[in-house]
Design a protein around this motif. Structure first.
Motif, PDB file in Angstrom:
ATOM      1  N   GLN A 153       1.151  -1.265  -0.004  1.00 52.99           N
ATOM      2  CA  GLN A 153       0.306   0.002   0.042  1.00 52.99           C
ATOM      3  C   GLN A 153       0.928   0.989   0.266  1.00 52.99           C
ATOM      4  O   GLN A 153       2.062   1.047   0.596  1.00 52.99           O
ATOM      5  CB  GLN A 153      -1.013  -0.390   1.329  1.00 52.99           C
ATOM      6  N   PRO A 201      -4.575  10.138   4.359  1.00 54.10           N
ATOM      7  CA  PRO A 201      -5.362   9.101   3.761  1.00 54.10           C
ATOM      8  C   PRO A 201      -6.273   9.560   3.057  1.00 54.10           C
ATOM      9  O   PRO A 201      -6.275  10.977   2.566  1.00 54.10           O
ATOM     10  CB  PRO A 201      -5.578   8.599   5.005  1.00 54.10           C
ATOM     11  N   ARG A 202      -6.927   9.132   2.143  1.00 50.98           N
ATOM     12  CA  ARG A 202      -7.765   9.561   1.297  1.00 50.98           C
ATOM     13  C   ARG A 202      -8.997  10.335   2.271  1.00 50.98           C
ATOM     14  O   ARG A 202      -9.297  10.108   3.073  1.00 50.98           O
ATOM     15  CB  ARG A 202      -8.911   8.659   0.222  1.00 50.98           C
ATOM     16  N   ASP A 253      -1.689   7.009  -5.773  1.00 51.56           N
ATOM     17  CA  ASP A 253      -3.090   6.582  -5.188  1.00 51.56           C
ATOM     18  C   ASP A 253      -4.513   7.315  -5.476  1.00 51.56           C
ATOM     19  O   ASP A 253      -5.981   6.500  -4.912  1.00 51.56           O
ATOM     20  CB  ASP A 253      -3.389   5.849  -3.175  1.00 51.56           C
ATOM     21  N   ASP A 311      -9.452   5.923   7.441  1.00 49.43           N
ATOM     22  CA  ASP A 311      -8.686   5.353   8.499  1.00 49.43           C
ATOM     23  C   ASP A 311      -7.622   4.424   8.406  1.00 49.43           C
ATOM     24  O   ASP A 311      -7.955   4.244   6.436  1.00 49.43           O
ATOM     25  CB  ASP A 311      -9.436   5.303  10.220  1.00 49.43           C
ATOM     26  N   ARG A 312      -6.994   4.751   8.301  1.00 45.90           N
ATOM     27  CA  ARG A 312      -5.133   3.788   7.966  1.00 45.90           C
ATOM     28  C   ARG A 312      -5.889   1.985   8.045  1.00 45.90           C
ATOM     29  O   ARG A 312      -5.468   2.299   6.799  1.00 45.90           O
ATOM     30  CB  ARG A 312      -4.382   3.952   9.093  1.00 45.90           C
ATOM     31  N   ASN A 333      -7.727   2.860   4.873  1.00 44.13           N
ATOM     32  CA  ASN A 333      -6.703   3.244   3.365  1.00 44.13           C
ATOM     33  C   ASN A 333      -6.218   1.957   2.667  1.00 44.13           C
ATOM     34  O   ASN A 333      -5.531   1.552   1.729  1.00 44.13           O
ATOM     35  CB  ASN A 333      -5.247   3.969   3.862  1.00 44.13           C
ATOM     36  N   ALA A 365      -8.278   1.408  -0.412  1.00 44.04           N
ATOM     37  CA  ALA A 365      -7.486   2.190  -1.315  1.00 44.04           C
ATOM     38  C   ALA A 365      -6.985   1.153  -1.768  1.00 44.04           C
ATOM     39  O   ALA A 365      -7.358   0.143  -2.460  1.00 44.04           O
ATOM     40  CB  ALA A 365      -6.888   3.455  -0.662  1.00 44.04           C
TER      41      ALA A 365
END
Lengths: 737, 737
Positions: free
Chosen positions: A179, A185-186, A237, A264-265, A268, A272
């Motif tokens: 990743q 993050p998004r 990403d 959140d992480r 992602n 993602a």
């Protein structure tokens, strides 16, 4: 002829360095609007399941919940044919099933918990080779091979090639699922107001988000504005519009209030994009003198639950470009599995190819009894090679310089030793790898605008997102150089779809050449208008004038008229516009050669990278500072690709075991060796002041160079990356055994 | 030849009507930023005083106070030579002496109270005629007549003119001091960040604020961004940068935090701009057949404490334009007094001139025994008259139509009766007045940009501030008409200095013609690019193609190719740009004639306006809705000028007696009669689709028309406006007496 520059090639900080380090920069994740609602996405807990029923009654009753949507409520728009905005068949752990907006994040999270979903759990498949078998669980109705067949490249006669070959080497390789782990993050905030949508998104490509969301929600593009002022890492990403953009927009339209969705992480890591894993079979043939005569490659690209793109094609691009070879065949299968969605990550897929090819070439060199550098110098693609299938030359090619000057700076001759000959327990070894790819090239659309203010200062309007790579500074330098004004007189507005023009995403190492060409041509257009006015004043021809330090001079003269006085004669603000065109029948590539020294502790399996020389043909250095930063950053991330990063999945449940930055290992500053960027300026005739891009290439080269260096140190080959501590220990054991 | 339009001339709501009525529109007064500080200005309590000492020690000690500045701390920049940013000699009540920023408004206000200023109170002068006397208190060192002498206009031989005249009429007139009373008082937020200044200002001219602040603070224009998304009324008070802009910016630079300065209503009455009062002496001569042969005018314009501009020149412009007259002399004195600063208010100063001239013409008609309409039709400036001094014709002139069609619609012949012949106590009378002025014309810079998106929708980028007059809709219509796309496909971004180009302020009724021409030319430029691509596709010439409803057709054909398909062939987003030029040796004017019926209650002195016909030559109606709104709004404000509005000053203290909207009387919706806009389309060859502007003209005409109607009703002349209830009663008493 040596060009002289005023600003180009200097070492300048980012234009927004202060804002970035002081915390004043407004990232999408810093956008909080009055009355804003918080959105959360209900994600599948299974890698493969059919949704039988969704009961939202309890969630709906929760105070503060403003809207809940399920697959039946969403627009029917699909991404890349197979991906709905919300799905009623979950194809990976984390697939989007429903969404909630509420007055705060906690309420939204609670509502997600209260939604009761009845699942029919389906059998899943994680391994791409398994997924290709007829008996594998079908992830999409048309079967698990995307497009139903492989992508095939052919050049010359591969059979004949292998017949001519005196040495043939076969091997298999694997790369893992990674990743991007962006700092940010998004995240996006969508605001529907007055018949118009504004989206603040952490994106590399505002125009991609604009057109995607406009299409999904059937809105006119003129009424969809996407802004990305600052962004905290993209690495591929965030290259276009995604489900969460549409969900936020749709929920804002539904509620009449701004809606924020932030991953959140863990989200992602699951939902993602990813560097998709690959499985390789390579068979290369060479003559005894080292001449490559046949390349056969087969790759299986594991794209996860949806076909963001046919990744195998991306993998194969580089296989055919790096070396001159008359006979080539490559087959690529892009395959669905029940893993997270594959996508772009610091390149479309070249790093997954560069690793096996450069290890393979290293082995072949050894088999031929040649020095790895000598073997590359024998076979690397020359200026005239370019597209070897269509016989188009490269526009520029500094690969030979990268290899020779890199080897010299690294002191390769002196450092290289026979594989496995280093005394233990701290064994040292060196390795190298080379690189060529279409990234860093110019693409269309290439555009820009430049406005010259009454006081002679300049505003640049560019669609280029500055994703942290210093793109704004690059554009400012290009405009200042072309217009003959101080670089501090230039202010760059970037990546706001309402006021700039599409110049492609900040992806594919594109923007120095693509956005930069747009800006340079726009500045040249503005300059033409200025010189036309000045020529009337000075009773001469525009082409006999130049601008230096904001003064218009007859060329060579030491007296001129201040730019600001010329501008007084203009009927209105001077606006320059530029549209760049990609050259025809020519191929623009960027090139690199990396040289690395490692130390392997054979008792612990720890690999320490001691130093890296990273030679890159960048065409021309526009800003040395950001150029070196890009090379360093890319190389560091590429080291992680080679040694550390891998998302792991449990074979029994299909669930990800390490969707967090504690268990997913990243390079830290303590792991970073001395990196020496070596800048090769091939002065590309199509780049702004000769420049090409450099965003992705530094990532591709360290992993194979490191793998080769580990072999050089230990005498053990590793055919899968990352080469973890466990892999080292097991490899050494096997060798001893 | 009759032109056919798709959108032009329709009746469309404002593009942002929803945002405006729903409270979602973000005016400058709605801008609140994190960490923002609040600024307050310490204002002089005296109309004239020298500052001996300022003690800030107590204010500085107040918790929450972040900075205090006095004249010695501010940039030395001066507005119009005589106005410092903070002053050590107060020249009017409300003059800016010191400024404070604190964490909230209350703390800032408290700090202002705690600053101790020691004043030497100086003698003051309020009356401009008094101010011209040698013994008057000197407000500026060079004396009270601005520029030291009058502005003089001469045409023909004035002596000879009066010798030829068979009837000569002399009279004096006065107009009063008014404030604009915008819904939104002056307000801005300035934010200095990362070496760059952003200002959200309630302004009619973002580029004026940008250049003024950049000059005052010695900043590059590229790093000063001024934004006005929405604004709550300007009427000429917000035409450029002002002290408060520089103070907010300077304090933000000093504190590193955003700073907001917002005037309260009293501050706006004292320290914003004003319609400056005037004193007139007119002497006109005519032949017995009604031919005007001599015009002599003298005006004294009372500019208050600072010379924002030499207002007398603005007053005299219209005197020389409305009527054809071979011999003219006009003298204008612009004079300092210790009153609030004079400035622009719905015109530079024509309304102050239109009132005396049109009353004077009414009296002259009566003296000649002519009908007022007939007298105007005899003398009005014809198409060929234009600039009678330089012999430049008008570009278009619909004045005759305004007079004739207006009189017909009003039924003037039927309504007019002998002055004073109406039976009491509710006496009815009719009056009329005509108008010509350079406002509504095109000026330079005139510019615009248009971007055509991939889906065929359009973004317009224009420097035109939409100050509530619907300018965004106007620009959308112009772009849509020119490009052949639906008007809803167009989105207009306006008045953001970073991303648009200067096209002058939304002042001088300028933007329909000036901004509109920029946008039309930009759209035409974009269309040219589109048709060039389409011509290649259709194997024809661009000039044989047209765009209708987003389809490109060979002219006259009923089959074409969709615009969106043509755009797919474009190498990049299509950007059109336009720069308009003012025609040479020609004069662009707008024209009007108003007809009004009033009812005067001779027992109470109340005047009721019964109906108004407002005939305006607008060249071409772009949007009927906003056009009629402008005419109605302007006429209503103009009625207040004639009947109600006046700031009063106490002769003993020099202080304003009514700096509030309770004591300063404005027209309310209950006072508004039936208004019939009558649109005359003279199709100006230089306007976009023939259009000229109409922002200011409707204001100028009601006051003299009403004054003439009151005379027609009562037989009493009033030589000063506003014609208050008290004035009516006193006038009637005098007449009886």
């Amino acid at each position: 002829m040596e060009q002289k520059f005023n600003v180009v090639g200097k070492r300048l900080p980012k234009v927004d360095a202060w804002e970035r380090v002081s915390g004043k920069a407004r990232y999408a994740s810093d956008v909080y609007l009055p009355g804003m609602l918080y959105g959360k996405i209900l994600r599948s807990p299974y890698p493969h399941a059919r949704i039988i029923n969704i009961d939202i009654s309890k969630a709906k009753a929760l105070p503060g919940v403003k809207a809940i949507i399920t697959p039946k409520d969403t627009p029917t728009f699909r991404w890349h044919k197979d991906m709905p905005i919300l799905t009623d068949v979950a194809r990976f752990q984390g697939d989007d099933i429903a969404a909630v907006v509420a007055v705060d994040e906690e309420r939204a999270a609670e509502a997600i918990e209260l939604i009761k979903v009845e699942y029919e759990v389906l059998p899943f498949v994680l391994d791409p080779e398994e997924a290709m078998k007829p008996e594998a669980p079908k992830i999409h109705p048309e079967g698990n091979i995307i497009g139903g067949k492989p992508q095939v490249l052919k050049r010359g006669d591969i059979e004949k090639g292998f017949q001519e070959a005196e040495v043939i080497l076969e091997n298999t390789y694997r790369t893992s699922l990674l990743q991007h782990v962006t700092s940010e993050p998004r995240v996006c905030v969508a605001h529907w107001e007055g018949g118009r949508l504004t989206i603040w998104d952490s994106t590399q490509y505002t125009f991609g988000v604009q057109s995607g969301v406009a299409k999904a929600l059937k809105l006119p593009m003129s009424k969809v504005r996407v802004i990305c002022e600052f962004m905290g890492g993209g690495f591929g990403d965030k290259t276009t519009s995604e489900r969460y953009n549409v969900l936020a927009a749709f929920l804002s339209m539904k509620t009449g209030r701004p809606v924020r969705i932030e991953f959140d992480r863990a989200e992602n890591f699951l939902a993602a994009h990813h560097r998709y894993p690959t499985v390789w079979y390579l068979k290369y043939g060479a003559k005894k003198d080292g001449t490559l005569v046949a390349i056969y490659a087969k790759v299986i690209a594991d794209m996860g639950g949806y076909a963001h793109f046919a990744g195998a094609g991306g993998n194969l691009e580089t296989i055919k470009s790096v070396y001159r070879c008359p006979n080539l065949m490559a087959e690529g299968f892009s395959v669905y599995t029940n893993k997270p969605e594959g996508g772009f990550m610091r390149c479309v897929g070249h790093p997954q190819a560069q690793y096996p090819q450069e290890v393979h070439m290293d082995m072949l060199a050894e088999r031929l009894g040649m020095d790895p550098v000598e073997f590359r110098l024998k076979n690397f693609a020359r200026l005239e090679d370019g597209d070897q299938d269509r016989k188009f030359p490269f526009t520029s090619n500094g690969l030979e310089d990268c290899i020779k000057r890199g080897a010299e700076l690294f002191r390769w001759q002196e450092k290289w030793r026979r594989p496995g000959s280093s005394p233990g327990p701290l064994k040292r070894g060196v390795g190298m790898a080379i690189h060529a790819c279409r990234h860093g090239a110019m693409t269309e659309p290439s555009s820009g605008m430049v406005r010259v203010n009454a006081d002679g200062t300049v505003n640049v309007l560019t669609g280029t997102s500055d994703i942290g790579g210093g793109q704004k500074r690059t554009m400012a330098i290009i405009a200042a150089e072309e217009l003959g004004v101080p670089v501090d007189a230039v202010y760059v507005t970037a990546a706001d779809t309402e006021v700039t023009t599409d110049t492609g995403g900040t992806t594919g190492s594109r923007q120095t050449m693509t956005g930069g060409t747009g800006v340079r041509l726009a500045a040249a257009d503005a300059k033409r208008q200025i010189l036309k006015i000045a020529a009337q004043e000075l009773k001469t021809e525009p082409d006999k004038l130049e601008i230096k330090n904001s003064i218009v001079y007859p060329i060579g003269a030491d007296k001129g008229i201040p730019l600001v006085d010329v501008l007084k004669k203009a009927p209105a603000t001077i606006v320059g516009r530029g549209i760049g065109r990609v050259p025809k029948n020519k191929v623009i590539h960027s090139f690199a050669a990396h040289f690395v020294e490692v130390e392997v502790d054979v008792t612990t399996g720890q690999v320490r990278i001691l130093r890296l020389v990273a030679a890159h043909d960048v065409g021309r250095a526009i800003n040395l500072q950001s150029l070196e930063n890009q090379i360093e950053g890319g190389a560091i991330q590429g080291m992680g690709f080679g040694l550390l990063e891998e998302q792991l999945f449990d074979g029994k449940t299909g669930l990800c075991l390490n969707p967090n930055v504690l268990d997913y290992k990243l390079m830290t500053i303590k792991d970073v060796p001395e990196i020496k960027p070596l800048i090769v300026e091939s002065n590309d005739p199509y780049g702004p002041f000769g420049a090409k891009g450099v965003g992705e290439p530094p990532y591709s080269v360290p992993a194979p160079a490191i793998a080769n260096a580990i072999y050089n140190a230990t005498g053990v080959r590793f055919n899968k990356i990352p080469i973890s501590v466990r892999a080292i220990l097991e490899g050494l054991k096997t060798k001893k055994g």
